[in-house]
Design a protein around this motif. Structure first.
Motif, short mmCIF file in Angstrom:
data_model
loop_
_atom_site.label_atom_id
_atom_site.label_comp_id
_atom_site.label_asym_id
_atom_site.label_seq_id
_atom_site.Cartn_x
_atom_site.Cartn_y
_atom_site.Cartn_z
N MET A 23 -28.20 16.85 12.62
CA MET A 23 -27.51 15.67 13.14
C MET A 23 -28.29 15.07 14.31
O MET A 23 -28.43 13.85 14.41
CB MET A 23 -26.08 16.03 13.56
N SER A 24 -28.81 15.93 15.18
CA SER A 24 -29.61 15.45 16.31
C SER A 24 -30.88 14.75 15.83
O SER A 24 -31.28 13.72 16.38
CB SER A 24 -30.00 16.61 17.23
N PHE A 25 -31.50 15.31 14.82
CA PHE A 25 -32.70 14.70 14.23
C PHE A 25 -32.37 13.30 13.71
O PHE A 25 -33.13 12.35 13.94
CB PHE A 25 -33.25 15.59 13.11
N LEU A 26 -31.25 13.17 13.02
CA LEU A 26 -30.84 11.85 12.51
C LEU A 26 -30.59 10.87 13.64
O LEU A 26 -30.96 9.69 13.54
CB LEU A 26 -29.59 11.97 11.64
N VAL A 27 -29.98 11.33 14.72
CA VAL A 27 -29.73 10.46 15.88
C VAL A 27 -31.05 9.94 16.44
O VAL A 27 -31.20 8.74 16.69
CB VAL A 27 -28.91 11.18 16.97
N VAL A 28 -32.00 10.83 16.63
CA VAL A 28 -33.30 10.42 17.17
C VAL A 28 -33.99 9.46 16.20
O VAL A 28 -34.49 8.40 16.61
CB VAL A 28 -34.19 11.65 17.47
N LEU A 29 -33.99 9.81 14.93
CA LEU A 29 -34.64 8.98 13.92
C LEU A 29 -34.05 7.57 13.88
O LEU A 29 -34.78 6.57 13.96
CB LEU A 29 -34.52 9.65 12.55
N PHE A 30 -32.74 7.48 13.77
CA PHE A 30 -32.10 6.17 13.66
C PHE A 30 -32.14 5.40 14.98
O PHE A 30 -32.20 4.17 14.99
CB PHE A 30 -30.66 6.29 13.16
N SER A 31 -32.13 6.11 16.10
CA SER A 31 -32.21 5.43 17.39
C SER A 31 -33.58 4.79 17.58
O SER A 31 -33.69 3.64 18.02
CB SER A 31 -31.93 6.41 18.52
N VAL A 32 -34.62 5.53 17.25
CA VAL A 32 -35.97 4.98 17.36
C VAL A 32 -36.13 3.79 16.42
O VAL A 32 -36.67 2.74 16.79
CB VAL A 32 -37.03 6.07 17.08
N GLU A 33 -35.62 3.93 15.20
CA GLU A 33 -35.69 2.84 14.23
C GLU A 33 -34.98 1.59 14.75
O GLU A 33 -35.50 0.48 14.66
CB GLU A 33 -35.08 3.29 12.89
N ARG A 34 -33.80 1.78 15.34
CA ARG A 34 -33.04 0.63 15.85
C ARG A 34 -33.74 -0.02 17.03
O ARG A 34 -33.78 -1.24 17.15
CB ARG A 34 -31.62 1.04 16.26
N VAL A 35 -34.29 0.77 17.94
CA VAL A 35 -34.99 0.21 19.10
C VAL A 35 -36.17 -0.63 18.63
O VAL A 35 -36.37 -1.76 19.09
CB VAL A 35 -35.46 1.33 20.06
#
Length: 144
Positions: A23-35
């Motif tokens: 779940m943490s990996f997904l948060v980092v992945l999607f957060s970087v993508e959104r930024v």
């Protein structure tokens, strides 16, 4: 039934930590993508506000699901850990208070990790939500 508790005793922490780690990996992945997306998005590329909003809110549901459910995943690990501690107590003829307290403290680490995943995810989700509001407001202003 004994096999279930023995399996849980060995692997419940690893399973819960793996789920929360993913779940943490997904948060980092999607957060970087959104930024990156927010830095590159151009309002002129969209013909309607609906299409613009759809593009801006991509992956926001995943962040929402993670911050809503990470504490529950941690709580599940805690409940399993407490059950295992009580099971071990029931099988032991000599109950040592230190062993019980140690088992319970280890069980609580899963809830702590779940909260540790949820709080930053909530902060990221809210920051992105605000950014989306600002971009949509700018879209409205430019349309006038």
């Amino acid at each position: 039934m004994n096999e279930i508790f023995e399996f849980g005793k060995e692997y419940v922490d690893y399973i819960i930590f793996a789920i929360l780690g993913f779940m943490s990996f997904l948060v980092v992945l999607f957060s970087v993508e959104r930024v990156i997306y927010f830095m590159r998005v151009k309002k002129a590329d969209f013909k309607s506000k609906v299409a613009f909003e759809r593009a801006l809110t991509k992956n926001m549901t995943t962040l929402y699901i993670i911050y809503q459910n990470a504490p529950y995943i941690g709580l599940l690990g805690t409940v399993c850990g407490i059950m295992i501690t009580f099971y071990d107590m029931s099988k032991s003829t000599n109950i040592d208070a230190l062993v019980v307290v140690y088992g319970l403290s280890l069980a609580l680490k899963a809830t702590a990790l779940g909260i540790f995943v949820a709080i930053p995810t909530l902060m990221i989700y809210n920051a992105f939500g605000r950014k989306i509001q600002v971009l949509l407001s700018e879209y409205d202003n430019d349309a006038k």
